[in-house]
Design an enzyme around this catalytic site. Sequence first.
Site, PDB file in Angstrom:
ATOM      1  N   GLU A 126       0.809  -1.229   0.000  1.00 59.92           N
ATOM      2  CA  GLU A 126       0.000   0.000   0.000  1.00 59.92           C
ATOM      3  C   GLU A 126       0.838   1.273   0.000  1.00 59.92           C
ATOM      4  O   GLU A 126       0.490   2.256  -0.651  1.00 59.92           O
ATOM      5  CB  GLU A 126      -0.964   0.008   1.205  1.00 59.92           C
ATOM      6  CG  GLU A 126      -2.209  -0.839   1.018  1.00 59.92           C
ATOM      7  CD  GLU A 126      -1.965  -2.328   1.124  1.00 59.92           C
ATOM      8  OE1 GLU A 126      -0.887  -2.714   1.624  1.00 59.92           O
ATOM      9  OE2 GLU A 126      -2.835  -3.119   0.725  1.00 59.92           O
ATOM     10  N   HIS A 184     -11.746  -5.219   7.961  1.00 55.13           N
ATOM     11  CA  HIS A 184     -12.267  -5.068   6.587  1.00 55.13           C
ATOM     12  C   HIS A 184     -13.593  -4.323   6.605  1.00 55.13           C
ATOM     13  O   HIS A 184     -14.405  -4.496   5.713  1.00 55.13           O
ATOM     14  CB  HIS A 184     -12.475  -6.440   5.937  1.00 55.13           C
ATOM     15  CG  HIS A 184     -11.225  -7.206   5.693  1.00 55.13           C
ATOM     16  ND1 HIS A 184     -10.515  -7.804   6.695  1.00 55.13           N
ATOM     17  CD2 HIS A 184     -10.540  -7.474   4.545  1.00 55.13           C
ATOM     18  CE1 HIS A 184      -9.449  -8.418   6.191  1.00 55.13           C
ATOM     19  NE2 HIS A 184      -9.437  -8.227   4.890  1.00 55.13           N
TER      20      HIS A 184
END
Lengths: 325, 318
Positions: free
Chosen positions: A59, A130
């Site tokens: 990321e 999540h």
Amino acid sequence: MRERSYRAAIREALLEAMSADERVFLLGEDIEYAGVYGVTKGLVDKFGCDRVIDTPIAETAIVGGAMGAALMGLLPVVEIQFADFIAAAMDQLVNMVAKYHYRTRTPLPLVIRAPAGAILSTHGSTGPFHSQNPEAWFAHTPGLKVALPATPYDAKGLLLAAIADMNPVLFLEQKALYNEKGDVPEGIYTVPLGQARLAREGNDLSIITYGAMLSPALRAADLLDGEVDVEVLDLRTIVPLDKEAVLTTARKTGKILIVHEATRTAGFGAELAALIAESAFEFLDGPIMRLSSPDAPVPAAPELAGYYLPDVNEIVTAVRRLSAY
Amino acid sequence: MDKETLLDWYRQMVLIRRFEQRSAELYQQGKIGGFLHLYIGQEAIAVGSIAAKAEGDHVITAYRDHGHAIAVGADLNAVMAELLGKQTGVSMGKGGSMHLADVSRRYWGGYAVVGGHLPLATGIALAEQYRETENAVLCYMGDGATNIGYFHESLNLAGVWQLPVLWIIENNNYGMGTSVDRASAAPILDKAKAYGMNGEQIDGMNVMEVYETTQDCLQKIRDGEGPQFVEMITYRYEGHSMGDPLRYRTKEEVEKWREDDPIGVLERHILDEKAADQEALEAIDGEVEERIEAAVQFAEESPLPEPEALYSGIYVEA
């Protein structure tokens, strides 16, 4: 009007932007295949893997890399697989991306798309890593813009506006809405960043909300029809914030209920409450109230997850409490 | 190397050295605030490698960034003014010592979070690859940066996509006060191999060697051989930043490194090759002195930013 899902509306925005301008390209994990939520499905067939670029799971390198490309005048649109994972790129976002223009006056036209929010079902939820709603992290960092579309129409129009914007924009897609359908015009159109939408007019009480909570807010307002005349304001973007729209509805009804999916303490609702208290205090006829998720991680277990998100019933109850003042 | 080039490098290296020495004085006088990291001892790296780059190539570095700014040709007055927080500075006084930049010269700046600029270097390289140009990125970092996550994500990405990046490690032996052998589990060069690069280690105190190696690496990148990696061994004579008590190394160690002083090495080479005599070098020293004093005067006389500047430039205005 033509009906499309929220997911398809986002895909259309990407397709239109990429067709119109070669500088637009996509970066992300497994986006060639479709991405976890299928948003980028099929785009590689049209634009090739030079413009729909699969990345390693990295990321920081994705966000920082996109920043470098944006400084060079390209228009990268990054997909971070889940909004939670932006935490892995937080330094790039907060220290590099957000401050570059301030230092050098170089435009930084970068869009970061990420699915945010919890999906609850009778089988459980997507769990603590999540499911989060991190918009307040970004709103607290000058230099970033933050969009949270609540409808398919806005999803397409706000994304096209974000891509056209010369500033970095966090585009937080609402997981709960991907399959929701609504009117989506063909072709390129933009919804300006920083312009809230009055989703329902009313005179007694205002619900201020954004993202996935718009829909339960509207259902609650419908259920209360004839009992409390509820106005619903959808912010669409929290940075820039349409302060005028917030204060106008506050002055009009004098009763404010803020609803968001993110956790409560230091959530964006607190900022809205402070703004209204500072600038429309004399118009208020009751306490500014908030509904949110509790100050807890999103639990996986179904019996816990069921209590987590604000729902229509809670909104109805809160409206009744507030309207009694 | 021809005489003009050698003298030009000498001029630039002395310019950086004197700039840093004057900055230290201004810091001690309270005219420069915040943090100040001096490049003294490492001048051969910025000068030699930037001399080897083509016009379209990019430069990006960490917070010890004055030397690179001067070597790319940033306006000396504006660099000094930035250190003093003046409106006429390269970043309008908002960046300061650690955040210089000159985008017009493709110098994307100094970055104060160790390793934080490495992902940017990959992105700039990706944009050049996207546009199918021959331009490369010279990305500088200290030895300490090879231990942080950015390094590994960025070198991996550059390797996977075969990006035109030259990673230059300025190994000055210490990450702040922690020596390389206490901080790195493996020799730095081994880390290049992990990401598919051979890499090489050279003497970073010798400007000729720095120049030639950089030129070779950039040629390899333009020939399609993918990212390259060079570890340049160097030393900073001063502390990590101003006020560092230097308890982690001995005076003898510093003195030993001074024998390899990069300006001394070049000076001996110039005299041995008879490219110039002592008098000519002293004349250059004098010119440098004048330029530095002019920059200090410019910076001191420049206005401070207006209070409204606090809010300007946070976003691009439509």
